[in-house]
Write a protein that holds these residues in place. Structure first.
Motif, PDB file in Angstrom:
ATOM      1  N   GLY A  24      -3.881  -8.176  -0.820  1.00 27.38           N
ATOM      2  CA  GLY A  24      -4.165  -7.190   0.217  1.00 27.38           C
ATOM      3  C   GLY A  24      -3.044  -6.197   0.456  1.00 27.38           C
ATOM      4  O   GLY A  24      -3.222  -5.240   1.206  1.00 27.38           O
ATOM      5  N   SER A  25      -1.891  -6.405  -0.167  1.00 25.33           N
ATOM      6  CA  SER A  25      -0.802  -5.444   0.017  1.00 25.33           C
ATOM      7  C   SER A  25      -1.166  -4.135  -0.679  1.00 25.33           C
ATOM      8  O   SER A  25      -1.793  -4.124  -1.740  1.00 25.33           O
ATOM      9  N   LEU A  26      -0.800  -3.049  -0.042  1.00 33.71           N
ATOM     10  CA  LEU A  26      -1.143  -1.728  -0.563  1.00 33.71           C
ATOM     11  C   LEU A  26      -0.272  -1.343  -1.749  1.00 33.71           C
ATOM     12  O   LEU A  26       0.915  -1.639  -1.781  1.00 33.71           O
ATOM     13  N   SER A  27      -0.880  -0.646  -2.702  1.00 37.31           N
ATOM     14  CA  SER A  27      -0.144  -0.102  -3.852  1.00 37.31           C
ATOM     15  C   SER A  27       0.730   1.058  -3.391  1.00 37.31           C
ATOM     16  O   SER A  27       0.571   1.567  -2.274  1.00 37.31           O
ATOM     17  N   VAL A  28       1.633   1.518  -4.266  1.00 38.33           N
ATOM     18  CA  VAL A  28       2.465   2.677  -3.921  1.00 38.33           C
ATOM     19  C   VAL A  28       1.595   3.915  -3.723  1.00 38.33           C
ATOM     20  O   VAL A  28       1.928   4.784  -2.911  1.00 38.33           O
ATOM     21  N   ILE A  29       0.475   3.997  -4.433  1.00 36.34           N
ATOM     22  CA  ILE A  29      -0.438   5.124  -4.255  1.00 36.34           C
ATOM     23  C   ILE A  29      -1.003   5.115  -2.838  1.00 36.34           C
ATOM     24  O   ILE A  29      -0.957   6.124  -2.124  1.00 36.34           O
ATOM     25  N   ALA A  30      -1.523   3.972  -2.408  1.00 36.00           N
ATOM     26  CA  ALA A  30      -2.111   3.866  -1.064  1.00 36.00           C
ATOM     27  C   ALA A  30      -1.046   4.059   0.016  1.00 36.00           C
ATOM     28  O   ALA A  30      -1.284   4.740   1.016  1.00 36.00           O
ATOM     29  N   LYS A  31       0.127   3.473  -0.173  1.00 40.09           N
ATOM     30  CA  LYS A  31       1.193   3.619   0.823  1.00 40.09           C
ATOM     31  C   LYS A  31       1.642   5.072   0.953  1.00 40.09           C
ATOM     32  O   LYS A  31       1.890   5.544   2.062  1.00 40.09           O
ATOM     33  N   SER A  32       1.757   5.786  -0.165  1.00 44.13           N
ATOM     34  CA  SER A  32       2.203   7.178  -0.083  1.00 44.13           C
ATOM     35  C   SER A  32       1.178   8.020   0.677  1.00 44.13           C
ATOM     36  O   SER A  32       1.548   8.907   1.450  1.00 44.13           O
ATOM     37  N   ARG A  33      -0.113   7.730   0.496  1.00 41.92           N
ATOM     38  CA  ARG A  33      -1.156   8.444   1.244  1.00 41.92           C
ATOM     39  C   ARG A  33      -1.040   8.132   2.734  1.00 41.92           C
ATOM     40  O   ARG A  33      -1.142   9.025   3.576  1.00 41.92           O
ATOM     41  N   THR A  70      -5.527  -0.282   5.001  1.00 40.49           N
ATOM     42  CA  THR A  70      -4.939   1.033   5.268  1.00 40.49           C
ATOM     43  C   THR A  70      -4.751   1.232   6.770  1.00 40.49           C
ATOM     44  O   THR A  70      -3.693   1.659   7.230  1.00 40.49           O
ATOM     45  N   LYS A  71      -5.781   0.915   7.526  1.00 42.11           N
ATOM     46  CA  LYS A  71      -5.718   1.043   8.988  1.00 42.11           C
ATOM     47  C   LYS A  71      -4.581   0.193   9.551  1.00 42.11           C
ATOM     48  O   LYS A  71      -3.798   0.663  10.385  1.00 42.11           O
ATOM     49  N   SER A  72      -4.463  -1.053   9.097  1.00 42.60           N
ATOM     50  CA  SER A  72      -3.397  -1.936   9.584  1.00 42.60           C
ATOM     51  C   SER A  72      -2.018  -1.356   9.287  1.00 42.60           C
ATOM     52  O   SER A  72      -1.114  -1.403  10.129  1.00 42.60           O
ATOM     53  N   TYR A  73      -1.864  -0.801   8.085  1.00 40.74           N
ATOM     54  CA  TYR A  73      -0.576  -0.203   7.714  1.00 40.74           C
ATOM     55  C   TYR A  73      -0.271   1.010   8.601  1.00 40.74           C
ATOM     56  O   TYR A  73       0.864   1.177   9.062  1.00 40.74           O
ATOM     57  N   LEU A  74      -1.276   1.830   8.862  1.00 34.60           N
ATOM     58  CA  LEU A  74      -1.078   3.005   9.720  1.00 34.60           C
ATOM     59  C   LEU A  74      -0.744   2.592  11.152  1.00 34.60           C
ATOM     60  O   LEU A  74       0.067   3.245  11.818  1.00 34.60           O
ATOM     61  N   ILE A  75      -1.335   1.506  11.631  1.00 41.80           N
ATOM     62  CA  ILE A  75      -1.000   0.989  12.959  1.00 41.80           C
ATOM     63  C   ILE A  75       0.451   0.502  12.968  1.00 41.80           C
ATOM     64  O   ILE A  75       1.202   0.768  13.919  1.00 41.80           O
ATOM     65  N   GLU A  76       0.871  -0.176  11.898  1.00 43.53           N
ATOM     66  CA  GLU A  76       2.271  -0.611  11.790  1.00 43.53           C
ATOM     67  C   GLU A  76       3.217   0.585  11.821  1.00 43.53           C
ATOM     68  O   GLU A  76       4.314   0.505  12.394  1.00 43.53           O
TER      69      GLU A  76
END
Length: 175
Positions: A24-33, A70-76
């Motif tokens: 479930g960890s985001l790739s560098v592509i998803a994190k950069s977005r 993605t939502k969880s990462y953006l909340i973080e």
């Protein structure tokens, strides 16, 4: 019917999905977005945030939708949970556009800031502008931290995928 004034325009910040790992960890592509979307949100805190991405063999094989990661990462990063619209459970770019449309309509959204990777943004623009032509679009590219070789491969994939999207748009518009 009168035209909307600037104060009546509702804007969504649409974060296009990217791959995540089996845990479930985001790739560098998803994190950069996501990081680029967070920067945009900081400058525009009145926007509603819409994450895309469901399940698919090539980008998410977990039991949770990619858009939820993605939502969880953006909340973080600092975007409040109250800023989010429902996740569009899409499997690919064309479905991103199809599945965001009813969410945007339900929320009376008339403008969108589309965030995707630099190699993907031209295709995103093409499909959104044809399938949702009444949506006022702003395009924002996230810089992807990958090697030149890997980026060249992704651009080559996009050229092939654009042919498919042109056929998809033609089919949809002629139906």
């Amino acid at each position: 019917m009168r035209a909307a004034t600037n104060s009546e325009i509702k804007t969504a910040l649409i974060v296009l999905g990217g791959p995540n790992n089996n845990d479930g960890s985001l790739s560098v592509i998803a994190k950069s977005r996501c990081q680029r979307a967070y920067q945009i949100y900081q400058a525009n805190p009145s926007v509603k945030v819409l994450c895309t991405g469901g399940f698919g063999a090539h980008f998410n094989t977990t039991n949770h939708a990619h858009g939820e990661y993605t939502k969880s990462y953006l909340i973080e990063l600092g975007i409040p949970e109250s800023a989010f619209l429902p996740v569009a459970l899409s499997r690919f770019t064309f479905e991103d556009v199809l599945l965001t449309k009813p969410i945007l309509i339900a929320e009376h959204i008339t403008a969108a800031i589309l965030v995707s990777s630099e190699f993907h943004i031209a295709r995103v623009h093409y499909v959104f502008s044809h399938v949702q032509p009444n949506l006022e679009l702003t395009l924002v590219s996230a810089k992807t931290p990958l090697s030149e070789i890997k980026l060249a491969q992704l651009y080559a994939h996009e050229r092939q995928a654009m042919q498919r999207e042109e056929a998809n748009v033609l089919k949809l518009l002629s139906a």
